[in-house]
Design an enzyme around this catalytic site. Sequence first.
Site, PDB file in Angstrom:
ATOM      1  N   GLY A   1      30.920  41.106  40.422  1.00 36.24           N
ATOM      2  CA  GLY A   1      29.816  40.857  41.349  1.00 36.24           C
ATOM      3  C   GLY A   1      28.550  40.439  40.625  1.00 36.24           C
ATOM      4  O   GLY A   1      27.850  39.515  41.054  1.00 36.24           O
TER       5      GLY A   1
ATOM      6  N   ARG B   1      35.959  48.215  28.803  1.00 33.68           N
ATOM      7  CA  ARG B   1      34.545  48.486  29.081  1.00 33.68           C
ATOM      8  C   ARG B   1      33.937  49.477  28.089  1.00 33.68           C
ATOM      9  O   ARG B   1      32.737  49.427  27.829  1.00 33.68           O
ATOM     10  CB  ARG B   1      34.385  49.005  30.508  1.00 33.68           C
ATOM     11  CG  ARG B   1      34.511  47.872  31.504  1.00 33.68           C
ATOM     12  CD  ARG B   1      34.263  48.331  32.911  1.00 33.68           C
ATOM     13  NE  ARG B   1      34.043  47.173  33.774  1.00 33.68           N
ATOM     14  CZ  ARG B   1      34.145  47.207  35.094  1.00 33.68           C
ATOM     15  NH1 ARG B   1      34.446  48.335  35.697  1.00 33.68           N
ATOM     16  NH2 ARG B   1      33.922  46.129  35.804  1.00 33.68           N
TER      17      ARG B   1
ATOM     18  N   GLY C   1      36.837  41.458  38.424  1.00 34.65           N
ATOM     19  CA  GLY C   1      37.849  42.404  37.970  1.00 34.65           C
ATOM     20  C   GLY C   1      39.240  41.813  37.907  1.00 34.65           C
ATOM     21  O   GLY C   1      39.889  41.807  36.856  1.00 34.65           O
TER      22      GLY C   1
ATOM     23  N   LYS D   1      38.249  38.570  49.759  1.00 35.94           N
ATOM     24  CA  LYS D   1      37.191  38.592  50.765  1.00 35.94           C
ATOM     25  C   LYS D   1      36.249  37.412  50.643  1.00 35.94           C
ATOM     26  O   LYS D   1      35.767  37.086  49.580  1.00 35.94           O
ATOM     27  CB  LYS D   1      36.383  39.879  50.636  1.00 35.94           C
ATOM     28  CG  LYS D   1      37.127  41.068  51.186  1.00 35.94           C
ATOM     29  CD  LYS D   1      36.176  42.091  51.777  1.00 35.94           C
ATOM     30  CE  LYS D   1      35.533  42.882  50.756  1.00 35.94           C
ATOM     31  NZ  LYS D   1      35.115  44.124  50.707  1.00 35.94           N
TER      32      LYS D   1
HETATM   33  P1  ADP Z   1      37.893  39.660  42.075  1.00 34.49           P
HETATM   34  O1  ADP Z   1      37.996  41.158  41.802  1.00 34.49           O
HETATM   35  O2  ADP Z   1      38.555  38.845  40.990  1.00 34.49           O
HETATM   36  O3  ADP Z   1      36.519  39.245  42.379  1.00 34.49           O
HETATM   37  P2  ADP Z   1      38.698  40.094  44.822  1.00 34.49           P
HETATM   38  O4  ADP Z   1      38.405  41.532  44.606  1.00 34.49           O
HETATM   39  O5  ADP Z   1      37.858  39.353  45.785  1.00 34.49           O
HETATM   40  O6  ADP Z   1      38.712  39.338  43.395  1.00 34.49           O
HETATM   41  O7  ADP Z   1      40.194  39.911  45.318  1.00 34.49           O
HETATM   42  C1  ADP Z   1      41.277  40.242  44.505  1.00 34.49           C
HETATM   43  C2  ADP Z   1      42.493  40.479  45.332  1.00 34.49           C
HETATM   44  O8  ADP Z   1      42.740  39.391  46.200  1.00 34.49           O
HETATM   45  C3  ADP Z   1      43.734  40.626  44.500  1.00 34.49           C
HETATM   46  O9  ADP Z   1      44.116  41.966  44.491  1.00 34.49           O
HETATM   47  C4  ADP Z   1      44.773  39.732  45.204  1.00 34.49           C
HETATM   48  O10 ADP Z   1      46.002  40.376  45.424  1.00 34.49           O
HETATM   49  C5  ADP Z   1      44.111  39.417  46.510  1.00 34.49           C
HETATM   50  N1  ADP Z   1      44.563  38.135  47.076  1.00 34.49           N
HETATM   51  C6  ADP Z   1      44.486  36.912  46.521  1.00 34.49           C
HETATM   52  N2  ADP Z   1      45.046  35.979  47.315  1.00 34.49           N
HETATM   53  C7  ADP Z   1      45.471  36.627  48.412  1.00 34.49           C
HETATM   54  C8  ADP Z   1      46.152  36.205  49.620  1.00 34.49           C
HETATM   55  N3  ADP Z   1      46.471  34.941  49.821  1.00 34.49           N
HETATM   56  N4  ADP Z   1      46.416  37.168  50.533  1.00 34.49           N
HETATM   57  C9  ADP Z   1      46.091  38.451  50.323  1.00 34.49           C
HETATM   58  N5  ADP Z   1      45.460  38.897  49.222  1.00 34.49           N
HETATM   59  C10 ADP Z   1      45.161  38.006  48.280  1.00 34.49           C
HETATM   60 MG    MG Z   2      37.954  42.914  43.055  1.00 31.46          MG
END
Ligand code: ADP
Ligand code: MG
Length: 404
Positions: free
Chosen positions: A385, A36, A362, A207
């Site tokens: 986001g 970043r 992220g 989420k």
């Molecule tokens: P991003 O930052 O890419 O938008 P999120 O913050 O929504 O993604 O979620 C990322 C997290 O989701 C990771 O740390 C990963 O470990 C978790 N994750 C992915 N699949 C699962 C699962 N089946 N059960 C629990 N956690 C999960």
């Molecule tokens: Mg995240």
Amino acid sequence: MELKSIRKVDFGDKRVLLRVDYNVPVNNGKVSDTTRIRATLPTIAHLLDDGASLIICSHLGRPHGQVEESLRLTPVAPLLEEMLNQFIKPAGFAPRRIIKLDDCVGQPARTAVEAAGANDIVLLENLRFHAGETTNDPGFAKQLAMLADSYVNDAFGTLHRAHASTEGVAHLLPAYAGLLVEQELQGLIQVTENPAKPLVIILGGKKISGKIDVLESLIPRADTVLIGGAMANTFLLAQGHKVGRSVVEDDMVDTAKHMLDLATQHNTEFLLPVDYVVTDDLLNPTGISTVSADSIGGDDIAVDIGRRTCDLFQREIQRARTVFWNGPMGVFEQEQFSLGTLTIAKALADVFKTAHTVVGGGESVAAVNSAGLTRQIHHVSTGGGASLEYVAGKELPGLKMLMA
Ligand code: ADP
Ligand code: MG
């Protein structure tokens, strides 16, 4: 409406308040990933080239309006100084010094800004040490605005927030978009405006709640939606399957049902995993196996998509002409559960020549980086986001202020 780019203005003798996203990972007082910081160097060099005096500001973490020692921007200062001086040296610039302040507003900040020499760049302290930053308090925005004559926002990752430093201050100073914001929008526009079809959207992560409203506007526009990660579990429940002890959001099951209906209505292919890697314990797994989506056991925790799903998703990606991916397919931080996420990253890299590929978020970006595939993806966004909301057609409050 057009982006007010810093390219169209001369910042000659101006004092410029530059909002960046230095929300970097800091471990034991050291910045562990400089992506970043690097991403902001072209904008800083451009403004220096114009002859502007710079006052740089950022948030770091979530200190909730209070000073938190571990969230000071202090570790960023020497790194920024070193990286910037290396970056501008070939163009024959004089070395710059970063003057890091202990606060971002108030009399000491004003005095320091006025005392800064020709080769000094001021770095303000973490904006979120003041509650007024996230509440977009006009008084706080005014204090920030007092420090400068112009405002440039290059913090793409926070454009979806209406905070004092991303929205409020832009009402008080002439506001412009930095080069990173410009570059991000160029990468994303190929997903949002007349994307080459088929458009495949891949969503994962933990989420569903933060991403569901995004799905609502993406489903009608996408040809195919692929769902993985813990997000898929809520959809499985919505389809009447059992998910054992997996992560789910029970209160989102109805919303998930609505999304499935929406996909049917719009004739959008909506694919959920057909098999899962399951385990008995996330941190100390004693058993790991692969089961089909309709036979997850009562004690199972789904932690990754299975091989059949990998193949299925891979085939969809091969046919795509545009791909947008946000959120990992599993708990990829643990190697045993990283195959699904890696497979998606590789599948995107494989279609480099035939599809426009974009990764945001992220964790998904971290997965692409650690697989060494960053250069085989067309656009790797610095904002999770923000890129997701932009792709979904939502208005980003920070971006709105940079348009004319
Ligand atoms: P991003 O930052 O890419 O938008 P999120 O913050 O929504 O993604 O979620 C990322 C997290 O989701 C990771 O740390 C990963 O470990 C978790 N994750 C992915 N699949 C699962 C699962 N089946 N059960 C629990 N956690 C999960
Ligand atoms: Mg995240």
